[in-house]
Design a protein around this motif. Structure first.
Motif, PDB file in Angstrom:
ATOM      1  N   VAL A 137      -9.106   9.236  -0.507  1.00  0.00           N
ATOM      2  CA  VAL A 137      -9.402   9.213   0.922  1.00  0.00           C
ATOM      3  C   VAL A 137      -8.794  10.427   1.613  1.00  0.00           C
ATOM      4  CG1 VAL A 137      -9.544   6.693   1.030  1.00  0.00           C
ATOM      5  CG2 VAL A 137      -7.355   7.816   1.410  1.00  0.00           C
TER       6      VAL A 137
ATOM      7  N   GLY B  54      -7.169   1.385  -5.788  1.00  0.00           N
ATOM      8  CA  GLY B  54      -6.919   2.492  -4.875  1.00  0.00           C
ATOM      9  C   GLY B  54      -8.188   3.198  -4.493  1.00  0.00           C
ATOM     10  N   ALA B  55      -8.021   4.264  -3.741  1.00  0.00           N
ATOM     11  CA  ALA B  55      -9.177   5.020  -3.269  1.00  0.00           C
ATOM     12  C   ALA B  55      -8.784   6.458  -3.010  1.00  0.00           C
ATOM     13  CB  ALA B  55      -9.737   4.384  -1.995  1.00  0.00           C
TER      14      ALA B  55
ATOM     15  N   LEU C 232      -8.344  -1.673   3.520  1.00  0.00           N
ATOM     16  CA  LEU C 232      -7.459  -1.990   2.401  1.00  0.00           C
ATOM     17  C   LEU C 232      -6.089  -2.466   2.884  1.00  0.00           C
ATOM     18  CD1 LEU C 232      -8.272   0.977  -0.018  1.00  0.00           C
ATOM     19  CD2 LEU C 232      -8.951  -1.418  -0.262  1.00  0.00           C
TER      20      LEU C 232
ATOM     21  N   LEU D 179      -6.815  10.880   4.805  1.00  0.00           N
ATOM     22  CA  LEU D 179      -6.122  10.096   5.828  1.00  0.00           C
ATOM     23  C   LEU D 179      -6.082  10.795   7.180  1.00  0.00           C
ATOM     24  CD1 LEU D 179      -3.150   8.768   3.670  1.00  0.00           C
ATOM     25  CD2 LEU D 179      -5.159   7.488   4.419  1.00  0.00           C
TER      26      LEU D 179
ATOM     27  N   VAL E 214       0.857  -1.182   0.000  1.00  0.00           N
ATOM     28  CA  VAL E 214       0.000   0.000   0.000  1.00  0.00           C
ATOM     29  C   VAL E 214       0.894   1.232   0.000  1.00  0.00           C
ATOM     30  CG1 VAL E 214      -1.595   1.398   1.379  1.00  0.00           C
ATOM     31  CG2 VAL E 214      -2.016  -1.043   1.088  1.00  0.00           C
TER      32      VAL E 214
ATOM     33  N   LEU F 109      -3.364   5.041  -2.059  1.00  0.00           N
ATOM     34  CA  LEU F 109      -4.251   5.914  -1.286  1.00  0.00           C
ATOM     35  C   LEU F 109      -3.789   7.357  -1.468  1.00  0.00           C
ATOM     36  CD1 LEU F 109      -4.452   3.926   2.091  1.00  0.00           C
ATOM     37  CD2 LEU F 109      -6.008   3.772   0.130  1.00  0.00           C
TER      38      LEU F 109
ATOM     39  N   ALA G  90      -7.921   9.602  -6.362  1.00  0.00           N
ATOM     40  CA  ALA G  90      -7.633   8.188  -6.604  1.00  0.00           C
ATOM     41  C   ALA G  90      -6.552   8.037  -7.656  1.00  0.00           C
ATOM     42  CB  ALA G  90      -8.903   7.469  -7.049  1.00  0.00           C
TER      43      ALA G  90
ATOM     44  N   LYS H  98     -13.084   2.755   5.065  1.00  0.00           N
ATOM     45  CA  LYS H  98     -12.902   2.849   3.619  1.00  0.00           C
ATOM     46  C   LYS H  98     -11.451   2.610   3.229  1.00  0.00           C
ATOM     47  CE  LYS H  98     -13.402   6.055  -0.274  1.00  0.00           C
ATOM     48  NZ  LYS H  98     -13.841   7.410  -0.710  1.00  0.00           N
ATOM     49  N   TRP H  99     -10.529   3.100   4.051  1.00  0.00           N
ATOM     50  CA  TRP H  99      -9.126   2.890   3.714  1.00  0.00           C
ATOM     51  C   TRP H  99      -8.410   1.932   4.647  1.00  0.00           C
ATOM     52  CZ3 TRP H  99      -5.215   4.295   7.076  1.00  0.00           C
ATOM     53  CH2 TRP H  99      -5.492   5.263   8.043  1.00  0.00           C
ATOM     54  N   THR H 100      -8.805   1.861   5.922  1.00  0.00           N
ATOM     55  CA  THR H 100      -8.097   0.938   6.824  1.00  0.00           C
ATOM     56  C   THR H 100      -8.305  -0.516   6.417  1.00  0.00           C
ATOM     57  OG1 THR H 100      -9.935   0.912   8.408  1.00  0.00           O
ATOM     58  CG2 THR H 100      -8.198   2.553   8.757  1.00  0.00           C
TER      59      THR H 100
ATOM     60  N   THR I 231       0.729   5.318   0.386  1.00  0.00           N
ATOM     61  CA  THR I 231      -0.026   6.542   0.629  1.00  0.00           C
ATOM     62  C   THR I 231       0.661   7.688  -0.112  1.00  0.00           C
ATOM     63  OG1 THR I 231       1.188   7.320   2.589  1.00  0.00           O
ATOM     64  CG2 THR I 231      -0.545   5.660   2.952  1.00  0.00           C
TER      65      THR I 231
END
Length: 233
Positions: free
Chosen positions: A71, A68-69, A83, A73, A32, A58, A62, A79-81, A34
């Motif tokens: 988000v 991906g998304a 992933l 943070l 992942v 992330l 997107a 929604k993201w955790t 960010t």
């Protein structure tokens, strides 16, 4: 260096470590990233994708071409955790403002982003987190009034951080807020990793400026920032 006859002993692995190593060897790893839509994020997406890794991105917008998304943070959200489930590595590049001219308001938001990402990774039992820190964490040493010949060596564990680089050309700038957010991430990583229940390892990399594209010395700017719109490359 060791001679041809010398044998360097290999550290013994525990049974759990050997099992985990064997399992990972036979699996397609997932990373992942960010801040995946940024300069370093795009370079890493290209690198890991070419090696067959699954990449999840992330960012505030997107990333294109991968899972991906979009988000925020700064806010913990499933929604993201979610992933992060089953992920091998998190590479944390995201910041509210990823450039040295970040304000204190920007940096306070970066504190929240980093804390949320680190804690979520630990909760999801991610194997490793790599944090993009900065050489600006040591930038204040340039204000010590010493020449380059007198400067002491910077050693791991032997030189205290001194966040913030002050420049006057081409315009006055002070990276102290930006650098403090990076130092916060380093110290938070160390504190979390020392918890007896923590199964996640942390690596903090103090990165210098990496330009888009080929990263040529000839296009390096004095401020360590990309050319702004309307400026020559």
């Amino acid at each position: 260096s060791a001679s041809a006859e010398e044998k360097i002993p290999t550290p013994a692995l525990s049974a759990d470590m050997r099992t985990a190593q064997t399992q990972r060897a036979g699996q397609k790893r997932t990373v992942v990233i960010t801040g995946a839509s940024g300069n370093l994020g795009q370079k890493l997406i290209s690198h890991f994708s070419s090696r067959g890794w699954q990449v999840i991105g992330l960012d505030k917008r997107a990333p294109r071409g991968i899972t991906g998304a979009a988000v925020d943070l700064r806010v913990r959200s499933n929604k993201w955790t979610n992933l992060l489930n089953g992920v091998d590595t998190v590479i944390h590049l995201a910041a509210q403002n990823p450039f040295p001219h970040a304000t204190w308001k920007d940096s306070v938001s970066s504190f929240d982003i980093t804390a949320n990402v680190f804690l979520a990774a630990v909760e999801k039992k991610v194997r490793r987190v790599i944090f993009a820190s900065s050489n600006h964490v040591m930038g204040g040493l340039k204000e010590a009034g010493i020449t380059i010949d007198e400067a002491p060596s910077i050693t791991a564990g032997g030189t205290d951080p001194c966040p913030g680089t002050k420049i006057t050309y081409p315009a006055p700038s002070d990276s102290t807020p930006y650098a403090t957010a990076k130092l916060f991430g380093e110290r938070l990583a160390r504190g979390i990793s020392e918890l007896p229940t923590c199964q996640t390892s942390f690596i903090c990399l103090r990165i210098g400026w990496c330009q888009p594209g080929e990263n040529l010395p000839s296009t390096m700017s004095a401020t360590g920032e990309p050319p702004r719109e309307g400026e020559d490359d």
